[in-house]
Write an enzyme that holds these catalytic residues in place. Structure first.
Site, short mmCIF file in Angstrom:
data_model
loop_
_atom_site.label_atom_id
_atom_site.label_comp_id
_atom_site.label_asym_id
_atom_site.label_seq_id
_atom_site.Cartn_x
_atom_site.Cartn_y
_atom_site.Cartn_z
N GLY A 148 5.61 6.44 -3.95
CA GLY A 148 6.10 5.05 -4.14
C GLY A 148 6.58 4.64 -2.74
O GLY A 148 5.80 4.94 -2.11
N THR B 195 -0.85 -15.79 -0.78
CA THR B 195 -0.94 -17.18 -0.12
C THR B 195 -0.77 -16.94 1.39
O THR B 195 -0.59 -17.99 2.27
CB THR B 195 0.35 -17.81 -0.60
OG1 THR B 195 0.66 -18.96 -0.16
CG2 THR B 195 1.76 -17.12 -0.30
N ASP C 286 -6.55 -18.30 1.42
CA ASP C 286 -6.34 -19.71 1.27
C ASP C 286 -6.41 -20.58 2.50
O ASP C 286 -6.57 -19.96 3.60
CB ASP C 286 -5.31 -20.05 0.43
CG ASP C 286 -3.85 -20.14 1.05
OD1 ASP C 286 -3.81 -19.99 2.34
OD2 ASP C 286 -2.77 -20.42 0.18
N SER D 250 5.36 7.43 2.80
CA SER D 250 4.38 8.43 3.08
C SER D 250 3.10 7.73 3.91
O SER D 250 2.48 8.76 4.71
CB SER D 250 3.83 8.95 1.80
OG SER D 250 3.08 7.91 1.00
N ASP E 125 2.96 -21.22 0.06
CA ASP E 125 2.75 -22.18 -1.02
C ASP E 125 1.93 -22.01 -2.19
O ASP E 125 1.26 -20.70 -2.31
CB ASP E 125 2.09 -23.46 -0.14
CG ASP E 125 0.85 -23.13 0.43
OD1 ASP E 125 0.14 -22.32 0.31
OD2 ASP E 125 0.47 -24.16 1.06
N THR F 132 -4.10 -22.46 3.91
CA THR F 132 -2.82 -22.39 4.65
C THR F 132 -2.23 -21.24 4.77
O THR F 132 -1.17 -20.83 4.18
CB THR F 132 -1.92 -23.40 3.59
OG1 THR F 132 -1.81 -22.99 2.54
CG2 THR F 132 -2.31 -25.09 3.76
N HIS G 282 0.81 -1.03 0.02
CA HIS G 282 0.14 -0.03 -0.08
C HIS G 282 0.86 1.29 0.16
O HIS G 282 0.35 2.20 -0.56
CB HIS G 282 -0.89 -0.08 1.29
CG HIS G 282 -2.13 -1.01 1.00
ND1 HIS G 282 -3.35 -0.44 1.16
CD2 HIS G 282 -2.21 -2.39 0.86
CE1 HIS G 282 -4.34 -1.50 0.82
NE2 HIS G 282 -3.34 -2.78 0.85
#
Length: 361
Positions: A88, A201, A218, A92, A225, A220, A74
């Protein structure tokens, strides 16, 4: 003549080897126990220990680790060619936290920043570097993850990032790909967007549906993974909480949240084949996530002006995990969108279907 030529070659080889050895010579830090290739990296060990002890529960892939990784994205992605590439990975979101954490896609990050700011203040590191260091360290706590690179010396923000630069889960595929393509001087290609989403993941949603905090993406969430890339391609049947939540699609696994953006990207003709290619391909997952992470962590910065301190980041625990269909599910539940390649052959996990527990803070 031949002897002289051979001698010359041996001299060249010895010189190259000596130069290589010089490049990898390590420096003993003032603490007497850690070594690095660049002495400027030595203070990071104290920061590393502080973060592990006081934020990551002594090196766990916990909810705070998930949020630290989220914060890196973010902060970094908030840069645009259209606005002159100001912003970037410049800290900030921490420097101007009262402004940026009020932006809709940053909901919940005010708590993350509030947790991290006291730790940052205890060490001689600017917010831009701190955010990316904490994220790289967080990932190292997750078994199966790659060791992420970290560079020190970022310039910091002098103004908050504009609103509207962080993609939302309810955006269309075209909106998301266009936003990534506009981020930074060269932008991101379609496949690189998929690489970046490998972060899911080990991620969880706290604020998509506030009634189901800590819902993983997910089954896990504490392991790095390829299960995420499999489960997002399965036919969805259930919501984690109430229906009609903006940005959520039905998931195939109870207790697991599927973002609308992930659902669509897994099925779109510009990204479906790249998405599928990660299923049961942990080496590609490692390599491409490193590429995407490095690019995001350096948006708005000049890598040539930074110091490579990657050796301070621990090497994650190596595991051998194969992607498997959740219990009771199989290939017949796959909504395959890639016409170019057959879906990988996978085993099904044994046992009855169970709900994935939330990731608690």
């Amino acid at each position: 003549m031949a002897f002289k030529t051979l001698a010359t070659l041996l001299t060249i080889v010895a010189t190259v080897q000596a130069a290589s050895t010089g490049l990898t010579k390590r420096v003993v830090c003032p603490d007497g126990k850690n070594t690095v290739t660049n002495a400027a990296c030595c203070p990071l060990f104290a920061l590393r220990d502080d973060l592990q002890r006081n934020l990551f529960n002594n090196g766990a892939c916990n909810a705070e680790a998930h949020e630290a990784l989220r914060l890196t994205f973010h902060d970094g992605i908030a840069i645009s060619n259209k606005t002159g590439n100001h912003g970037g990975a410049d800290g900030s979101i921490m420097i101007f936290d009262r402004i940026e954490t009020a932006f809709h896609p940053n909901i919940g990050l005010d708590e993350v920043v509030a947790q991290q700011k006291p730790i940052q203040a205890r060490h001689s590191i600017n917010p831009a570097d701190f955010i990316q260091f904490a994220g790289a360290l967080a990932v190292s706590n997750c078994p199966g993850a790659p060791q992420l690179p970290f560079f020190l010396g970022r310039k910091v923000a002098t103004a908050p990032a504009p609103d509207g630069l962080v993609p939302e889960p309810f955006h269309t595929v075209e909106q998301i790909l266009d936003r990534f393509a506009d981020a930074g001087p060269v932008g991101f290609e379609d496949v690189e967007v998929v690489w970046a989403l490998s972060a899911h993941t080990i991620a969880a949603a706290n604020d998509v549906d506030p009634n189901t905090p800590g819902t993983p993406f997910d089954s896990t969430p504490a392991i790095f993974d390829t299960q995420f890339f499999l489960e997002t391609q399965l036919h969805g049947t259930t919501f984690t909480g109430r229906t009609g939540v903006k940005g959520e699609e039905r998931s195939a696994v109870r207790g697991e949240m599927r973002l609308q953006s992930d659902h669509l990207l897994a099925r779109h003709n510009r990204t479906a084949c790249e998405w599928q290619s990660f299923v049961n391909n942990p080496q590609k997952l490692h390599d491409r996530f490193i590429d995407a992470w490095l690019k995001i962590s350096l948006l708005g910065q000049d890598q040539d002006l930074l110091t490579d301190c990657s050796d301070v980041i621990p090497v994650p625990k190596t595991i051998n995990v194969q992607a498997t269909f959740p219990p009771t599910l199989s290939n017949k539940n796959v909504e395959q969108a890639c016409a170019d390649t057959a879906f990988p052959t996978l085993a099904s996990a044994p046992g009855p279907a169970t709900a994935v527990p939330p990731v608690r803070r």
